[in-house]
Scaffold this active site. Structure first.
Site, PDB file in Angstrom:
ATOM      1  N   ASP A   1      23.567  -1.717  -6.892  1.00 37.53           N
ATOM      2  CA  ASP A   1      24.771  -2.419  -7.337  1.00 37.53           C
ATOM      3  C   ASP A   1      24.327  -3.423  -8.399  1.00 37.53           C
ATOM      4  O   ASP A   1      23.153  -3.783  -8.481  1.00 37.53           O
ATOM      5  CB  ASP A   1      25.420  -3.114  -6.141  1.00 37.53           C
ATOM      6  CG  ASP A   1      26.650  -3.917  -6.522  1.00 37.53           C
ATOM      7  OD1 ASP A   1      27.491  -3.400  -7.274  1.00 37.53           O
ATOM      8  OD2 ASP A   1      26.739  -5.082  -6.083  1.00 37.53           O
TER       9      ASP A   1
ATOM     10  N   ASP B   1      26.495  -6.669  -9.915  1.00 34.07           N
ATOM     11  CA  ASP B   1      26.872  -8.068  -9.731  1.00 34.07           C
ATOM     12  C   ASP B   1      26.429  -8.605  -8.372  1.00 34.07           C
ATOM     13  O   ASP B   1      26.713  -8.000  -7.332  1.00 34.07           O
ATOM     14  CB  ASP B   1      28.386  -8.235  -9.861  1.00 34.07           C
ATOM     15  CG  ASP B   1      28.878  -7.972 -11.272  1.00 34.07           C
ATOM     16  OD1 ASP B   1      28.045  -7.653 -12.150  1.00 34.07           O
ATOM     17  OD2 ASP B   1      30.100  -8.086 -11.503  1.00 34.07           O
TER      18      ASP B   1
ATOM     19  N   ASP C   1      25.258  -6.183  -2.279  1.00 32.04           N
ATOM     20  CA  ASP C   1      25.592  -7.465  -1.645  1.00 32.04           C
ATOM     21  C   ASP C   1      26.921  -7.429  -0.908  1.00 32.04           C
ATOM     22  O   ASP C   1      27.250  -8.365  -0.189  1.00 32.04           O
ATOM     23  CB  ASP C   1      25.690  -8.562  -2.713  1.00 32.04           C
ATOM     24  CG  ASP C   1      26.940  -8.398  -3.569  1.00 32.04           C
ATOM     25  OD1 ASP C   1      27.840  -9.271  -3.511  1.00 32.04           O
ATOM     26  OD2 ASP C   1      27.051  -7.377  -4.267  1.00 32.04           O
TER      27      ASP C   1
END
Length: 218
Positions: A7, A9, A180
């Site tokens: 991922d 961001d 996250d």
């Protein structure tokens, strides 16, 4: 084949790439001074569940609809140069370890593709699976081309990409996904080695329950 997915961001980078892009354009006078506040407002609505990803994308992209793709490509190159020093070395090293081991690597992000691709180049990752903006003629329409690379659609995009290579996720020898966010649980649950990176509250609880590794930021 072994595969490592990342991922973007708050995973590979410790900030929101869309906000960084907005600030970059404000500094160049492309967007008005209040664009950052407006973007934050849209993001809050999105988090609150009152704005879906299609509406968030349209709100983010619409101000650029009057510019041609050549200008966007030039800004993207300048944005890349500005972002490179802000990429944490530990995350660069993480990606390099997978690359050095011969693993196929890809960034998989809900971020708009023309914002995500500069980060792909910074990390040396050629394959970037991201939300595609609809382009009409030589300008952005504001809509999304196909399905957004978000939630369960991330898994779909990965499977479609792997299909072009003649394989599928469940057929791989080993696969990692670093994220996250709990919104990425469909893809995290589909790989052999899910890794939570500075996870949100919901993902942290799931990772602890399932015994997944958790990477914290130093």
């Amino acid at each position: 084949m072994k595969l490592a997915l990342f991922d973007l961001d708050h995973t590979l980078i410790p900030f929101d790439s869309g906000m960084a892009w907005t600030r970059f354009l404000v500094a160049r006078g492309v967007l008005p001074a209040d664009a950052e506040t407006v973007y934050l407002g849209y993001c809050q609505q999105y988090v609150d569940g009152t704005l879906d990803i299609h509406e968030l994308h349209r709100a983010s992209v619409a101000p650029l609809a009057s510019f041609g793709m050549a200008a966007l490509r030039q800004w993207a190159a300048e944005f890349e140069a500005q972002m490179a020093p802000q990429v944490p070395e530990p995350m660069r090293a993480l990606v390099r370890r997978h690359q050095d081991a011969g693993h196929l690597c890809a960034i998989v992000t809900a971020t708009t593709r023309f914002i995500a691709e500069p980060f792909g180049r910074v990390f040396g990752v050629a394959d970037v699976l991201a939300t595609r903006s609809l382009v009409i003629g030589d300008t952005l329409d504001g809509g999304i081309d196909g399905d957004p690379c978000f939630g369960v659609h991330k898994l779909m995009h990965v499977n479609q990409w792997l299909a072009t290579r003649g394989t599928r996720l469940e057929a791989l020898e080993q696969s990692w996904f670093y994220s996250d966010s709990a919104s990425d649980l469909p893809l995290l649950c589909a790989v052999s080695d899910p890794v939570a990176v500075a996870p949100d509250e919901r993902l942290r609880a799931r990772a602890i329950e399932a015994g997944w590794p958790i990477l914290e930021r130093s």
